[in-house]
Design a protein around this motif. Structure first.
Motif: not given
Length: 304
Positions: A246-260
């Motif tokens: 979702a674009e509004d969930f921790m938008p300051e971080y990269k998707l790759e970082e959240k996936e890791d």
């Protein structure tokens, strides 16, 4: 001793000498066995082999994915915000996005947080919401309903009012389906008290609670739309997987970082002290800011 693994709760249902108890902690089961029998057998000795699994009776929530249930929250909150429904009760353990979803939905409807209204700004109460967090007495709740009459009031983790007999009686009147809902404070007031003895309540209420729905007074449940967001560990991880995109969930971080971060939590799930959105947020921050050995640091914070 009869031990069965309940696949719905992931706990062991036990029966010994007519006494029944349930726990996911094998050490607790050993303790109870020793206490009731005097024997010092270990859990493995008690079961001999993997305990028989018993399927719990399916509930209506089992028919819907956790993300579908969160979409139901949005729909119900819209019903409350527009005045179609007087109240809603959203339950489930903390740290998994109940408050976030309720506030996001109200803001998406164009409703304004009372804390964002500047002095002199005139806003229709029907377009205003206020969030009350933590402990509240029945008298404080009565004041909150009076001072925010006409708007949408969110009682977030205010379980004290859901257990207080006086507060419940006030809420019964506030949430009734009658055209006119009159709330009365029957106790004596001080001479300088600025509250009325009674008033017509035209507002709406959303309760967000970590309590099991069965622990909430039947009168409140019968007057409200109920959404239960209780989750298994796998459902929590599924929910996180949905949110990180979702674009509004921790938008300051990269998707790759959240996936890791999510992949590491999934890998360590059996050792984690807690699994919640706070867990995901914490590990994502570590992944994004610690170049070397980020997994080691994350594992330590998750499992220590």
């Amino acid at each position: 001793m009869l031990i069965k693994l309940n696949t719905k709760t992931n706990k062991y249902d036990c029966e010994l000498n007519g006494k029944k108890f349930s726990s996911g902690d094998t050490k607790y089961i050993e303790h109870m066995y020793k206490k009731l029998t005097g024997d010092k057998k270990s859990f493995d000795q008690l079961v001999g082999k993997a305990p028989e699994a018993v399927e719990a009776a399916p509930s209506v929530s089992d028919k819907f994915t956790i993300n579908t249930r969160f979409s139901f929250v949005e729909k119900v909150v819209k019903m409350v915000g527009t005045g179609v429904q007087a109240s809603a009760v959203i339950t489930g353990e903390g740290g998994l996005g109940k408050s976030f979803t309720v506030l996001k939905t109200l803001k998406a409807m164009g409703m304004v947080d009372i804390n964002d209204i500047v002095p002199g700004q005139v806003v229709n109460p029907k377009k205003v919401f206020t969030q009350i967090k933590g402990f509240s007495t029945a008298k404080n709740m009565f004041r909150t309903l009076y001072e925010n009459n006409g708007s949408t009031i969110i009682f977030d983790d205010c379980d004290s009012i859901l257990k207080d007999a006086i507060a419940i009686n006030i809420l019964k009147a506030a949430l009734d389906s009658y055209d006119k809902r009159v709330i009365t404070w029957g106790a004596e007031m001080r001479g300088d008290d600025d509250l009325p003895r009674s008033f017509e309540f035209t507002g709406k209420i959303v309760f967000i609670s970590n309590l099991n729905q069965n622990k909430i007074d039947q009168a409140i449940r019968s007057r409200s739309m109920l959404i239960d967001l209780s989750m298994t560990t796998e459902q929590k991880l599924d929910r996180m997987g949905f949110l990180i995109k979702a674009e509004d969930f921790m938008p300051e971080y990269k998707l790759e970082e959240k996936e890791d971060a999510l992949n590491l939590i999934r890998e360590l799930q059996k050792s984690c002290k807690e699994i919640s959105l706070r867990t995901l947020i914490s590990v994502t921050k570590i992944r994004a800011t610690v170049d070397d050995e980020w997994k080691e640091l994350a594992e330590y914070t998750l499992c220590n």
